[in-house]
Design an enzyme around this catalytic site. Structure first.
Site, PDB file in Angstrom:
ATOM      1  N   ALA A 263      28.679  76.741  49.163  1.00  0.00           N
ATOM      2  CA  ALA A 263      28.980  75.639  48.266  1.00  0.00           C
ATOM      3  C   ALA A 263      29.738  74.463  48.881  1.00  0.00           C
ATOM      4  CB  ALA A 263      29.766  76.151  47.060  1.00  0.00           C
ATOM      5  N   ALA A 264      30.474  74.667  49.963  1.00  0.00           N
ATOM      6  CA  ALA A 264      31.297  73.582  50.508  1.00  0.00           C
ATOM      7  C   ALA A 264      30.426  72.415  50.979  1.00  0.00           C
ATOM      8  CB  ALA A 264      32.152  74.093  51.668  1.00  0.00           C
ATOM      9  N   PRO A 265      30.915  71.183  50.788  1.00  0.00           N
ATOM     10  CA  PRO A 265      32.226  70.802  50.248  1.00  0.00           C
ATOM     11  C   PRO A 265      32.279  70.687  48.729  1.00  0.00           C
ATOM     12  CG  PRO A 265      31.094  68.857  51.031  1.00  0.00           C
ATOM     13  CD  PRO A 265      30.201  70.020  51.370  1.00  0.00           C
ATOM     14  N   GLY A 266      31.159  70.922  48.031  1.00  0.00           N
ATOM     15  CA  GLY A 266      31.202  70.958  46.570  1.00  0.00           C
ATOM     16  C   GLY A 266      30.340  69.948  45.853  1.00  0.00           C
TER      17      GLY A 266
ATOM     18  N   LYS B 256      26.960  69.673  45.491  1.00  0.00           N
ATOM     19  CA  LYS B 256      25.917  70.264  44.648  1.00  0.00           C
ATOM     20  C   LYS B 256      26.528  71.114  43.542  1.00  0.00           C
ATOM     21  CE  LYS B 256      22.207  70.239  48.119  1.00  0.00           C
ATOM     22  NZ  LYS B 256      22.958  69.617  49.231  1.00  0.00           N
TER      23      LYS B 256
ATOM     24  N   ASP C 155      31.748  86.440  53.215  1.00  0.00           N
ATOM     25  CA  ASP C 155      30.336  86.702  53.449  1.00  0.00           C
ATOM     26  C   ASP C 155      29.606  86.899  52.119  1.00  0.00           C
ATOM     27  OD1 ASP C 155      27.829  88.170  54.179  1.00  0.00           O
ATOM     28  OD2 ASP C 155      28.736  88.129  56.174  1.00  0.00           O
TER      29      ASP C 155
ATOM     30  N   ASP D  39      22.239  76.696  49.218  1.00  0.00           N
ATOM     31  CA  ASP D  39      22.148  75.486  50.037  1.00  0.00           C
ATOM     32  C   ASP D  39      22.480  75.921  51.460  1.00  0.00           C
ATOM     33  OD1 ASP D  39      21.780  72.742  50.565  1.00  0.00           O
ATOM     34  OD2 ASP D  39      23.938  72.399  50.491  1.00  0.00           O
TER      35      ASP D  39
ATOM     36  N   CYS E 255      19.115  70.808  54.454  1.00  0.00           N
ATOM     37  CA  CYS E 255      19.047  69.394  54.821  1.00  0.00           C
ATOM     38  C   CYS E 255      18.370  69.272  56.178  1.00  0.00           C
ATOM     39  CB  CYS E 255      20.436  68.749  54.817  1.00  0.00           C
ATOM     40  SG  CYS E 255      21.617  69.512  55.938  1.00  0.00           S
TER      41      CYS E 255
END
Length: 464
Positions: free
Chosen positions: A119-122, A124, A169, A186, A239
């Site tokens: 999830a980082a940096p947040g 999405k 993990d 992602d 990406c």
């Protein structure tokens, strides 16, 4: 039409030969090397509708995200109080596609359990929070502890109470089999889609990196799949451009798990392309075709149909709790000396996640007990559900707001002693403790602006 501002690449950031050769195998990528080397990225932000912010009709809107718009140029966002207030998030326009997908998957209005495993940096994650129906619960995980801290900070600013941030993990989520309606992956990737934006993405690229990333993505996707209920959806994205990390990983999931490929619902937007290999539905955002960076996204549905796994755990309610800081549907629990507030209807889910994964943030960090007093936390000022009217308030100007966000004390001559909610342009900014001759700064060191430079003019991103 080619999107992007004119730019000129330097010799040390020339695209790797093998990468250019890979692009040459697919007509869809014709002209992409020139775009990556000779145009600059667009700048875009996404507003927070939970705080009553909307996109002005005069803005250049992101087609696939009703909360996103483009800026004519990059601004010094760090020095905009609205960013610290959680009124908007700086995010590449292509990545905002998750907002459209979240709305599509929740079209029936039923609250969902959403897990974002990388999830980082947040960006999405906060986009999903804003797009999902009221009452949805969002869990955000990150493997790297430093990146997880940044993730927690960005979710804190967004202000939504039905969230938790975990670090570690993704295999920890195998133990929560069938627990989520949607799992977003992602996946960490070779970063080809960031080559126009980040020179490091050019320098680090090798064919070996692509293979290494593809293998890691498969492990993460396998772990995440176990946490998905039958009938639930996996949103897989990267990406990057190559098929090994994209279409071939999706094809592997379809074959391995008998997954069903679902149309992400993005093909109607101008410039958004489809697969370059295979028959699975996907969406490709390619610089030069869209105003955004590289993104691949696909949606897979798990066979069967079953409700998410029930849970009966909950948090131990603390006997020490503040008054009406938040609505009555919140409960308070003591976690490592801090009072965390959680909506009661989300408590069992969040407590179950906390049992199986390492949580670094749960709900809203509301305050800290200091003797007989409870000092409100910095995070509380950003909560969407904050009852601001229960606090004495003091409106501050731009330079005072920035000074306070740098950790400096301020003077509030017209305010009573005690806890004061500082506001900027009528919206909560932070708490201060007024002791008369000054107001002590309650902004944590980790949240302060560290740059000594303050721009002469306020960088205004929003008109609110």
């Amino acid at each position: 039409m080619t999107y992007g501002q004119s730019s000129q690449a330097s010799p040390e950031t020339a695209l790797p030969r093998h990468f250019v050769e890979m692009l040459g195998h697919y007509p869809l990528f014709d002209g992409l090397p020139d775009v990556l080397m000779n145009t600059a990225p667009d700048v875009s932000v996404r507003v927070n509708p939970g705080k009553g912010v909307s996109v002005d009709a005069e803005m250049s809107c992101v087609p696939w995200c009703t909360d996103g718009f483009y800026l004519p140029q990059r601004l010094p966002f760090t020095f905009d109080p609205a960013l610290h207030q959680g009124l908007y998030y700086v995010q590449d326009a292509s990545s905002m596609a998750i907002s459209h997908i979240a709305k599509t998957l929740s079209a029936d209005g039923r609250p969902l359990r959403w897990l974002d495993v990388c999830a980082a940096p947040g960006g999405k994650t906060t986009a999903a929070i804003s797009a999902l129906p009221e009452g949805s619960i969002v869990i955000a995980n990150e493997y790297d502890p430093r990146r997880a801290a940044a993730l927690a900070e960005n979710l804190e600013r967004w202000g939504y109470g039905r969230t938790a941030v975990t670090v570690g993990d993704t295999k920890a989520y195998r133990r929560l089999e069938g627990f989520f309606d949607v799992v977003a992956v992602d996946a960490p990737c070779s970063g080809e889609g960031m080559m126009r934006k980040e020179p490091q993405a050019v320098r680090q690229w090798t064919p070996a990196l692509v293979q290494q990333c593809a293998a890691l993505q498969q492990q993460i996707a396998d772990n995440a799949w176990q946490a998905l209920r039958p009938g639930g959806y996996m949103v897989y994205s990267t990406c990057t451009f190559n098929v090994q990390e994209n279409e071939r990983n999706v094809a592997r999931m379809i074959e391995r798990y008998d997954a069903r490929s679902i149309d992400p619902g993005l093909s109607d937007f101008p410039g958004v392309a489809g697969a370059v290999e295979g028959t699975a539905c996907c969406a490709r955002f390619i610089p030069g075709r869209v105003r955004g960076e590289g993104l691949f996204v696909a949606v897979l549905q798990k066979p069967g149909d079953a409700a998410v796994q029930p849970c009966r755990r909950s948090f131990a309610k603390t006997s020490v709790a503040p008054g009406k800081w938040l609505p009555d549907n919140y409960i308070y629990t003591d976690i490592a000396g801090s009072l965390h507030a959680v909506p009661e209807d989300a408590a069992a889910v969040l407590a179950t996640v906390a049992k199986h994964a390492k949580c670094i943030s749960i709900g809203i960090e509301a305050g800290v007990v200091k003797g007989r007093d409870i000092l409100p936390s910095y995070a509380l000022a950003h909560a969407v559900d904050l009852n601001a009217d229960v606090f004495h308030q003091a409106e501050v100007d731009y330079h005072t707001a920035i000074a306070y966000l740098r950790g400096e004390p301020v003077v509030l001559p017209d305010s009573p002693r005690g806890i004061i909610l500082l506001t900027f342009r009528g919206r909560p900014l932070a708490f201060a403790k007024n002791i008369g001759n000054r107001a002590n700064n309650l902004v944590p060191a980790s949240r302060r602006i560290i740059s000594p430079h303050i721009p002469d003019d306020e960088p205004i991103v929003l008109s609110v």
